[in-house]
Write a protein that holds these residues in place. Structure first.
Motif, PDB file in Angstrom:
ATOM      1  N   TYR A  85       0.798  -1.223   0.000  1.00 13.92           N
ATOM      2  CA  TYR A  85       0.000   0.000   0.000  1.00 13.92           C
ATOM      3  C   TYR A  85       0.833   1.276   0.000  1.00 13.92           C
ATOM      4  O   TYR A  85       0.307   2.345   0.252  1.00 13.92           O
ATOM      5  N   TRP A  86       2.120   1.189  -0.308  1.00 14.11           N
ATOM      6  CA  TRP A  86       2.945   2.390  -0.251  1.00 14.11           C
ATOM      7  C   TRP A  86       2.495   3.433  -1.271  1.00 14.11           C
ATOM      8  O   TRP A  86       2.555   4.634  -0.994  1.00 14.11           O
ATOM      9  N   GLN A  87       2.022   3.014  -2.435  1.00 14.79           N
ATOM     10  CA  GLN A  87       1.616   3.977  -3.462  1.00 14.79           C
ATOM     11  C   GLN A  87       0.362   4.750  -3.045  1.00 14.79           C
ATOM     12  O   GLN A  87       0.267   5.955  -3.265  1.00 14.79           O
ATOM     13  N   GLN A  88      -0.584   4.073  -2.404  1.00 15.71           N
ATOM     14  CA  GLN A  88      -1.787   4.751  -1.941  1.00 15.71           C
ATOM     15  C   GLN A  88      -1.449   5.755  -0.832  1.00 15.71           C
ATOM     16  O   GLN A  88      -1.996   6.852  -0.791  1.00 15.71           O
ATOM     17  N   SER A  89      -0.556   5.349   0.056  1.00 14.47           N
ATOM     18  CA  SER A  89      -0.125   6.242   1.132  1.00 14.47           C
ATOM     19  C   SER A  89       0.589   7.465   0.552  1.00 14.47           C
ATOM     20  O   SER A  89       0.358   8.603   0.977  1.00 14.47           O
ATOM     21  N   ARG A  90       1.417   7.242  -0.437  1.00 14.72           N
ATOM     22  CA  ARG A  90       2.137   8.332  -1.100  1.00 14.72           C
ATOM     23  C   ARG A  90       1.156   9.286  -1.788  1.00 14.72           C
ATOM     24  O   ARG A  90       1.296  10.514  -1.705  1.00 14.72           O
ATOM     25  N   THR A  91       0.156   8.739  -2.453  1.00 18.19           N
ATOM     26  CA  THR A  91      -0.842   9.560  -3.134  1.00 18.19           C
ATOM     27  C   THR A  91      -1.592  10.435  -2.139  1.00 18.19           C
ATOM     28  O   THR A  91      -1.856  11.611  -2.407  1.00 18.19           O
ATOM     29  N   GLN A  92      -1.920   9.875  -0.981  1.00 20.73           N
ATOM     30  CA  GLN A  92      -2.620  10.655   0.049  1.00 20.73           C
ATOM     31  C   GLN A  92      -1.751  11.807   0.541  1.00 20.73           C
ATOM     32  O   GLN A  92      -2.230  12.931   0.702  1.00 20.73           O
ATOM     33  N   LEU A  93      -0.469  11.550   0.773  1.00 22.57           N
ATOM     34  CA  LEU A  93       0.425  12.618   1.219  1.00 22.57           C
ATOM     35  C   LEU A  93       0.546  13.693   0.134  1.00 22.57           C
ATOM     36  O   LEU A  93       0.544  14.888   0.454  1.00 22.57           O
ATOM     37  N   LYS A  94       0.614  13.303  -1.125  1.00 22.08           N
ATOM     38  CA  LYS A  94       0.666  14.279  -2.222  1.00 22.08           C
ATOM     39  C   LYS A  94      -0.570  15.174  -2.199  1.00 22.08           C
ATOM     40  O   LYS A  94      -0.479  16.383  -2.436  1.00 22.08           O
TER      41      LYS A  94
END
Length: 182
Positions: A85-94
């Motif tokens: 889930y690192w990509q989803q977490s990254r998208t949320q931070l963006k």
């Protein structure tokens, strides 16, 4: 007479305990230029912040005005570990950073040492004039969990716990063992 002595001793101890826990914070500003994962990103410092932080920056950081920041007190799925889930977490931070002007707060201890590792600053970050820290917003969104080992202390932990329980109540969240919480 004995009560006055007891009160004086208690006041003295209270004052000593209060002063030993006092911490200072440095506040500076910049703009996110790259997001690595859900709790790490790089910042281009505002010129005044770059000059202000000179004693705390490495020569390359000072020369370029670019630093790495890790959000304090939270743990997100890690890109380096290829967490599912690192990509989803990254998208949320963006979404939270959204090319906004950032207010960054870093703890300084009693010896005037800044809270950082060799590669990045550990900070609480707010976007624009938003009073809610992005650290807390990530926990509230369910894409991060409170990490007591790295937070600023009890009040910050408690607010993160409140956000964590709110996110769990809404069925949001990530179990950092690899499962999406539903």
């Amino acid at each position: 007479m004995k009560n006055r002595i007891r009160i004086a001793v208690l006041l003295f101890l209270f004052t000593v305990i209060n002063n030993t826990q006092a911490e200072d914070f440095l506040m500076f500003s910049g703009q996110a230029i790259e997001v690595w994962d859900g709790d790490s990103f790089t910042v281009r410092l505002a010129e005044t912040s770059r000059q202000f932080l000179e004693p705390y920056l490495t020569p390359p950081e000072y020369r370029t005005g670019i630093i790495s920041v890790q959000l304090a007190g939270i743990d997100c799925p890690e890109r380096a570990q290829n967490h599912p889930y690192w990509q989803q977490s990254r998208t949320q931070l963006k979404r939270y950073l959204n090319n906004q002007y950032l207010n960054i707060q870093v703890e300084i201890n009693r010896n005037r040492q800044i809270n950082r590792t060799a590669s990045h600053f550990i900070a609480v970050v707010r976007a624009g004039r938003n009073p809610t820290a992005i650290n807390q917003a990530m926990v509230a969104s369910g894409w991060a969990k409170d990490d007591y080992r790295f937070s600023f202390g009890y009040p910050y932990i408690m607010s993160c716990l409140l956000y964590t329980s709110d996110a769990a109540d809404e069925g949001l969240g990530v179990d950092l063992g690899g499962r999406r919480i539903i």
